[in-house]
Design a protein around this motif. Structure first.
Motif, mmCIF file in Angstrom:
data_model
loop_
_atom_site.group_PDB
_atom_site.id
_atom_site.type_symbol
_atom_site.label_atom_id
_atom_site.label_comp_id
_atom_site.label_asym_id
_atom_site.label_seq_id
_atom_site.Cartn_x
_atom_site.Cartn_y
_atom_site.Cartn_z
ATOM 1 N N PHE A 39 0.831 -1.202 0.000
ATOM 2 C CA PHE A 39 0.000 0.000 0.000
ATOM 3 C C PHE A 39 0.869 1.258 0.000
ATOM 4 O O PHE A 39 0.630 2.194 -0.771
ATOM 5 C CB PHE A 39 -0.938 0.006 1.212
ATOM 6 N N ILE A 40 1.898 1.265 0.835
ATOM 7 C CA ILE A 40 2.802 2.417 0.901
ATOM 8 C C ILE A 40 3.505 2.614 -0.431
ATOM 9 O O ILE A 40 3.569 3.732 -0.964
ATOM 10 C CB ILE A 40 3.811 2.249 2.055
ATOM 11 N N SER A 41 4.020 1.532 -1.003
ATOM 12 C CA SER A 41 4.717 1.603 -2.287
ATOM 13 C C SER A 41 3.794 2.127 -3.388
ATOM 14 O O SER A 41 4.179 2.996 -4.178
ATOM 15 C CB SER A 41 5.250 0.215 -2.654
ATOM 16 N N VAL A 50 3.003 8.905 2.297
ATOM 17 C CA VAL A 50 2.548 8.172 3.482
ATOM 18 C C VAL A 50 3.425 8.578 4.657
ATOM 19 O O VAL A 50 4.650 8.586 4.545
ATOM 20 C CB VAL A 50 2.623 6.645 3.284
ATOM 21 N N VAL A 51 2.778 8.943 5.756
ATOM 22 C CA VAL A 51 3.472 9.336 6.981
ATOM 23 C C VAL A 51 2.859 8.531 8.113
ATOM 24 O O VAL A 51 1.639 8.373 8.174
ATOM 25 C CB VAL A 51 3.294 10.853 7.255
ATOM 26 N N GLU A 52 3.690 8.033 9.002
ATOM 27 C CA GLU A 52 3.170 7.288 10.148
ATOM 28 C C GLU A 52 3.144 8.193 11.370
ATOM 29 O O GLU A 52 4.138 8.848 11.692
ATOM 30 C CB GLU A 52 4.028 6.056 10.422
ATOM 31 N N LEU A 53 1.998 8.240 12.019
ATOM 32 C CA LEU A 53 1.865 8.996 13.260
ATOM 33 C C LEU A 53 2.496 8.170 14.374
ATOM 34 O O LEU A 53 2.072 7.059 14.653
ATOM 35 C CB LEU A 53 0.385 9.263 13.564
ATOM 36 N N LYS A 54 3.515 8.706 14.964
ATOM 37 C CA LYS A 54 4.225 7.969 16.004
ATOM 38 C C LYS A 54 3.430 7.978 17.312
ATOM 39 O O LYS A 54 2.652 8.890 17.551
ATOM 40 C CB LYS A 54 5.609 8.591 16.213
ATOM 41 N N PRO A 55 3.623 6.957 18.147
ATOM 42 C CA PRO A 55 2.905 6.933 19.434
ATOM 43 C C PRO A 55 3.165 8.216 20.228
ATOM 44 O O PRO A 55 4.298 8.666 20.352
ATOM 45 C CB PRO A 55 3.501 5.717 20.151
ATOM 46 N N GLY A 56 2.098 8.817 20.708
ATOM 47 C CA GLY A 56 2.213 10.049 21.480
ATOM 48 C C GLY A 56 2.267 11.308 20.634
ATOM 49 O O GLY A 56 2.169 12.410 21.157
ATOM 50 N N LEU A 134 -4.849 17.198 0.672
ATOM 51 C CA LEU A 134 -5.756 16.323 1.396
ATOM 52 C C LEU A 134 -4.949 15.414 2.313
ATOM 53 O O LEU A 134 -3.952 14.815 1.897
ATOM 54 C CB LEU A 134 -6.564 15.481 0.405
ATOM 55 N N VAL A 135 -5.373 15.324 3.558
ATOM 56 C CA VAL A 135 -4.759 14.427 4.537
ATOM 57 C C VAL A 135 -5.823 13.397 4.917
ATOM 58 O O VAL A 135 -6.922 13.764 5.330
ATOM 59 C CB VAL A 135 -4.275 15.187 5.793
ATOM 60 N N ILE A 136 -5.479 12.122 4.750
ATOM 61 C CA ILE A 136 -6.404 11.047 5.066
ATOM 62 C C ILE A 136 -5.832 10.244 6.231
ATOM 63 O O ILE A 136 -4.755 9.658 6.113
ATOM 64 C CB ILE A 136 -6.623 10.116 3.857
ATOM 65 N N LEU A 137 -6.544 10.223 7.338
ATOM 66 C CA LEU A 137 -6.136 9.408 8.479
ATOM 67 C C LEU A 137 -6.622 7.984 8.234
ATOM 68 O O LEU A 137 -7.776 7.769 7.878
ATOM 69 C CB LEU A 137 -6.736 9.941 9.776
ATOM 70 N N LEU A 138 -5.731 7.006 8.419
ATOM 71 C CA LEU A 138 -6.058 5.616 8.131
ATOM 72 C C LEU A 138 -5.350 4.702 9.116
ATOM 73 O O LEU A 138 -4.142 4.851 9.338
ATOM 74 C CB LEU A 138 -5.623 5.270 6.698
ATOM 75 N N LYS A 139 -6.096 3.773 9.695
ATOM 76 C CA LYS A 139 -5.483 2.792 10.589
ATOM 77 C C LYS A 139 -4.612 1.859 9.763
ATOM 78 O O LYS A 139 -5.074 1.302 8.758
ATOM 79 C CB LYS A 139 -6.545 1.985 11.329
ATOM 80 N N ALA A 182 -5.769 18.807 -11.067
ATOM 81 C CA ALA A 182 -6.674 19.227 -12.136
ATOM 82 C C ALA A 182 -8.136 19.196 -11.705
ATOM 83 O O ALA A 182 -8.887 20.106 -12.005
ATOM 84 C CB ALA A 182 -6.471 18.343 -13.362
ATOM 85 N N GLN A 183 -8.544 18.138 -11.004
ATOM 86 C CA GLN A 183 -9.939 18.030 -10.590
ATOM 87 C C GLN A 183 -10.110 17.975 -9.083
ATOM 88 O O GLN A 183 -11.220 18.004 -8.580
ATOM 89 C CB GLN A 183 -10.576 16.760 -11.180
ATOM 90 N N ALA A 184 -9.045 17.845 -8.342
ATOM 91 C CA ALA A 184 -9.151 17.747 -6.883
ATOM 92 C C ALA A 184 -7.812 18.154 -6.273
ATOM 93 O O ALA A 184 -7.088 18.969 -6.840
ATOM 94 C CB ALA A 184 -9.563 16.349 -6.465
ATOM 95 N N ALA A 185 -7.474 17.561 -5.131
ATOM 96 C CA ALA A 185 -6.287 17.977 -4.371
ATOM 97 C C ALA A 185 -4.988 17.854 -5.161
ATOM 98 O O ALA A 185 -4.800 16.914 -5.920
ATOM 99 C CB ALA A 185 -6.186 17.139 -3.090
ATOM 100 N N ARG A 186 -4.097 18.824 -4.937
ATOM 101 C CA ARG A 186 -2.764 18.795 -5.561
ATOM 102 C C ARG A 186 -1.848 17.787 -4.863
ATOM 103 O O ARG A 186 -0.904 17.299 -5.456
ATOM 104 C CB ARG A 186 -2.112 20.170 -5.493
ATOM 105 N N SER A 187 -2.108 17.538 -3.590
ATOM 106 C CA SER A 187 -1.320 16.539 -2.862
ATOM 107 C C SER A 187 -2.245 15.731 -1.975
ATOM 108 O O SER A 187 -3.267 16.221 -1.513
ATOM 109 C CB SER A 187 -0.218 17.202 -2.031
ATOM 110 N N ALA A 188 -1.861 14.472 -1.782
ATOM 111 C CA ALA A 188 -2.616 13.592 -0.893
ATOM 112 C C ALA A 188 -1.630 12.887 0.023
ATOM 113 O O ALA A 188 -0.682 12.269 -0.441
ATOM 114 C CB ALA A 188 -3.421 12.573 -1.703
ATOM 115 N N THR A 189 -1.852 13.028 1.304
ATOM 116 C CA THR A 189 -0.997 12.409 2.309
ATOM 117 C C THR A 189 -1.844 11.470 3.159
ATOM 118 O O THR A 189 -2.846 11.878 3.722
ATOM 119 C CB THR A 189 -0.356 13.473 3.219
#
Length: 193
Positions: A39-41, A50-56, A134-139, A182-189
């Protein structure tokens, strides 16, 4: 009867032989030994990040680090306290114009193509498309292998709308020049929690 209904009606009248849909029960689709790594690749290959939210670590601090110049942030998530716009209370989708960062939640990701299933969880779904970033939070535990698995998990809530989002918006339709946003967000994280 509308023009569309009239045209479809004519097509249906001229169907000579009908066939049942084939059973898709036995189709499993591709699987990966490490769906999260795939998924990350794939997310990176389609131009996302893709960024991982570290504990805390606080999501608000992370968003400020990722987008230090952002002035207008839209979200209705409780954990997002830096939002300047709430898509549940703005009154119209046009009020989201000029949103620098939209922060939403995905339910699950698809390793095969980096799609994230995002059911509408806010009054104005335009935040998913009008935000510059756009930032998408995902487990990170919610990754399926392929679209066959994904379709089995799709659920709609009271709004009755949802979409798959994969990376930033892009097109190369005109003169084969790649245009981001072009039709939506310029970046997606995707922020893995």
């Amino acid at each position: 009867m509308s023009n569309k209904e009239d045209i479809l009606s004519r097509f249906r009248k001229n169907v000579k032989e009908k066939f049942d849909m084939p059973s898709l029960d036995d189709i499993k689709g591709i699987t990966y030994p490490a769906p999260l790594a795939q998924f990350i690749s794939m997310t990176e290959s389609v131009g996302g990040k893709v960024v991982e939210l570290k504990p805390g670590q606080d999501i608000n601090t992370l968003v400020k680090e990722l987008f230090p110049d952002a002035k207008e942030i839209a979200s209705n998530l409780e954990e997002v306290t830096i939002a300047t716009r709430n898509p549940d209370t703005i009154g119209s989708p046009q009020a989201l114009n000029g949103t620098d960062v939209g922060i939403i939640k995905g339910v699950f990701g698809v390793a095969e193509n980096a799609c994230v299933w995002v059911p509408q969880a806010m009054e104005e779904k335009a935040v998913c498309f009008i935000s510059e970033n756009l930032v998408i939070l995902l487990k990170k535990t919610e990754i399926v292998n392929n679209m066959h698995e994904a379709y089995k998990r799709i659920q709609f809530n009271d709004y009755g709308y949802g979409t798959f989002i994969s990376g930033p918006s892009k097109t190369a339709d005109i003169a084969q020049v790649l245009v981001m946003g072009a039709q939506a967000a310029r970046s997606a994280t995707v922020v893995l929690v």
